[in-house]
Write an enzyme that holds these catalytic residues in place. Structure first.
Site, PDB file in Angstrom:
ATOM      1  N   HIS A 107       1.046 -14.163  -2.177  1.00  0.00           N
ATOM      2  CA  HIS A 107      -0.247 -14.638  -2.069  1.00  0.00           C
ATOM      3  C   HIS A 107      -0.561 -15.175  -3.612  1.00  0.00           C
ATOM      4  O   HIS A 107      -0.118 -14.685  -4.460  1.00  0.00           O
ATOM      5  CB  HIS A 107      -1.451 -13.712  -1.763  1.00  0.00           C
ATOM      6  CG  HIS A 107      -1.534 -13.978  -0.147  1.00  0.00           C
ATOM      7  ND1 HIS A 107      -2.617 -14.230   0.857  1.00  0.00           N
ATOM      8  CD2 HIS A 107      -0.500 -13.539   0.735  1.00  0.00           C
ATOM      9  CE1 HIS A 107      -2.384 -14.165   1.855  1.00  0.00           C
ATOM     10  NE2 HIS A 107      -1.182 -13.707   1.901  1.00  0.00           N
TER      11      HIS A 107
ATOM     12  N   HIS B  96      -5.700 -14.911  -6.412  1.00  0.00           N
ATOM     13  CA  HIS B  96      -6.245 -16.326  -5.704  1.00  0.00           C
ATOM     14  C   HIS B  96      -6.910 -16.723  -6.869  1.00  0.00           C
ATOM     15  O   HIS B  96      -7.755 -16.190  -7.449  1.00  0.00           O
ATOM     16  CB  HIS B  96      -7.014 -15.842  -4.619  1.00  0.00           C
ATOM     17  CG  HIS B  96      -6.505 -15.194  -3.542  1.00  0.00           C
ATOM     18  ND1 HIS B  96      -6.914 -14.017  -2.832  1.00  0.00           N
ATOM     19  CD2 HIS B  96      -5.289 -15.699  -2.773  1.00  0.00           C
ATOM     20  CE1 HIS B  96      -6.055 -13.729  -1.820  1.00  0.00           C
ATOM     21  NE2 HIS B  96      -5.269 -14.751  -1.747  1.00  0.00           N
ATOM     22  N   GLY B  97      -6.790 -18.237  -6.858  1.00  0.00           N
ATOM     23  CA  GLY B  97      -7.673 -19.093  -7.842  1.00  0.00           C
ATOM     24  C   GLY B  97      -6.636 -19.140  -9.239  1.00  0.00           C
ATOM     25  O   GLY B  97      -5.589 -18.680  -9.178  1.00  0.00           O
TER      26      GLY B  97
ATOM     27  N   ASP C  35      -6.707  -9.369   8.039  1.00  0.00           N
ATOM     28  CA  ASP C  35      -6.727  -8.688   6.663  1.00  0.00           C
ATOM     29  C   ASP C  35      -7.867  -7.653   7.013  1.00  0.00           C
ATOM     30  O   ASP C  35      -9.043  -8.231   6.672  1.00  0.00           O
ATOM     31  CB  ASP C  35      -7.013  -9.716   5.619  1.00  0.00           C
ATOM     32  CG  ASP C  35      -7.260  -9.209   4.207  1.00  0.00           C
ATOM     33  OD1 ASP C  35      -7.296  -7.719   4.097  1.00  0.00           O
ATOM     34  OD2 ASP C  35      -7.083  -9.674   3.246  1.00  0.00           O
TER      35      ASP C  35
ATOM     36  N   ASP D  34      -5.447 -18.031   7.684  1.00  0.00           N
ATOM     37  CA  ASP D  34      -5.379 -17.283   6.427  1.00  0.00           C
ATOM     38  C   ASP D  34      -6.614 -16.207   6.433  1.00  0.00           C
ATOM     39  O   ASP D  34      -7.444 -16.494   6.576  1.00  0.00           O
ATOM     40  CB  ASP D  34      -5.194 -18.194   5.228  1.00  0.00           C
ATOM     41  CG  ASP D  34      -4.797 -17.733   4.066  1.00  0.00           C
ATOM     42  OD1 ASP D  34      -4.185 -16.607   3.938  1.00  0.00           O
ATOM     43  OD2 ASP D  34      -5.200 -18.167   2.926  1.00  0.00           O
TER      44      ASP D  34
ATOM     45  N   THR E  22      -5.542 -23.221  -4.153  1.00  0.00           N
ATOM     46  CA  THR E  22      -6.148 -23.690  -5.290  1.00  0.00           C
ATOM     47  C   THR E  22      -5.682 -25.013  -5.793  1.00  0.00           C
ATOM     48  O   THR E  22      -6.349 -25.937  -6.179  1.00  0.00           O
ATOM     49  CB  THR E  22      -6.383 -22.691  -6.435  1.00  0.00           C
ATOM     50  OG1 THR E  22      -7.072 -21.363  -5.804  1.00  0.00           O
ATOM     51  CG2 THR E  22      -7.608 -23.235  -7.421  1.00  0.00           C
TER      52      THR E  22
END
Ligand code: 13P
Length: 280
Positions: free
Chosen positions: A205, A177-178, A103, A81, A230
């Site tokens: 994502h 994210h998170g 990425d 990832d 997460t």
């Protein structure tokens, strides 16, 4: 059954569901993910970020996922990832990862195209699937911290996908994210436009904390892979923390087993949400 992610994602795209991709940090999480997928008869992807690779090593990640998937009948892929460096992506392919994400979005656009194209070329030698991302998912994943969401531009996405030849494309449509501070705001119109513009399976994502109905809508609109990290970490850690309130516990199996059960339960929920149950 250890495999690449290409075929499972192609089938998901055709079938109108998504492949769940779960980040794992340790053996218990790998076992929980594979057990959940096996019970649900779902294809599944297990992902490790570069810091997890630093923590457990590529070889250990591959060995654990292979060992767990050999006992399973469902297809299981191991995906790297958010890797920023060409050399690290190649090392993962050499070690046995069956799917990778490059990425290089921190680089200027033309350099990003060039690095991604080189990864795609190398991946052909290993039969490995390549994911990449344009635009920026918000929040923090691993050592990657973004200042905010930058939406994927459809025209740039088309140029990038065509010139690099990537297999799967991660889009930025407002996810982070998170965990989210408020209700996440996703740009479904943009997702529709991206789906209509580029002929490559799309990835969402930042799956943690997005309400179920929103995830379902993104899948209806053409998302073929959804990443969850997460929430799995939180489920594992809360269960372990709760178990450790009993100060007599000294055997790690006694508390890590609770973490494993909690992750498995969560994965079963996410698999049903992705609609991939019964599809393996
Ligand atoms: P979350 O941690 O928000 O679930 O994001 C996962 C992810 O997109 C990994 O690349």
């Amino acid at each position: 059954m250890y495999t690449t992610s290409k075929e499972m994602i192609r089938r998901a795209r055709e079938g109108g569901y998504a492949v769940p991709a779960f980040n794992a940090e340790n053996m218990e999480m790998v076992q929980a993910i594979v057990d959940a997928a096996e019970e649900m008869k779902s294809p599944v992807m297990i992902q490790t970020t570069p810091t997890t690779v630093d923590y457990i090593t590529r070889e250990m990640a591959c060995a654990m996922v292979r060992a767990a998937s050999e006992r399973a009948t469902v297809p299981v892929a191991l995906h790297l990832d958010h890797c920023e460096k060409y050399d690290d992506v190649v090392k993962a392919m050499e070690a046995g990862y069956s799917s990778v994400m490059i990425d290089a979005s921190k680089l200027p656009y033309e350099e990003n195209v060039e690095v991604t194209r080189r990864v795609v070329e190398s991946a052909k030698n290993y039969g490995v699937t390549v994911e990449s991302e344009l635009g920026t998912v918000g929040g923090k994943e691993d050592s990657l911290k973004s200042a905010g969401v930058i939406y994927t531009d459809p025209d740039e996405a088309l140029d990038f996908a065509t010139r690099t030849g990537i297999d799967i494309f991660a889009v930025a449509i407002g996810t982070s994210h998170g965990f989210y501070k408020g209700e996440p705001k996703l740009n479904f119109e943009l997702l529709e436009k991206l789906r209509a513009t580029i002929d490559v399976p799309l990835v969402l994502h930042g799956g943690s904390g997005i309400p179920d109905e929103m995830i379902r809508r993104t899948i209806e609109l053409g998302i073929s892979k959804v990443n969850f990290a997460t929430e799995l970490r939180a489920a594992c850690t809360s269960a372990v923390r709760e178990a450790l309130r009993d100060e007599k516990i000294i055997d790690p199996k006694k508390f890590m087993g609770k973490g494993r059960n909690a992750v498995k339960e969560l994965c079963i929920h996410k698999i049903k949400l992705c609609g991939s149950n019964g599809k393996a």
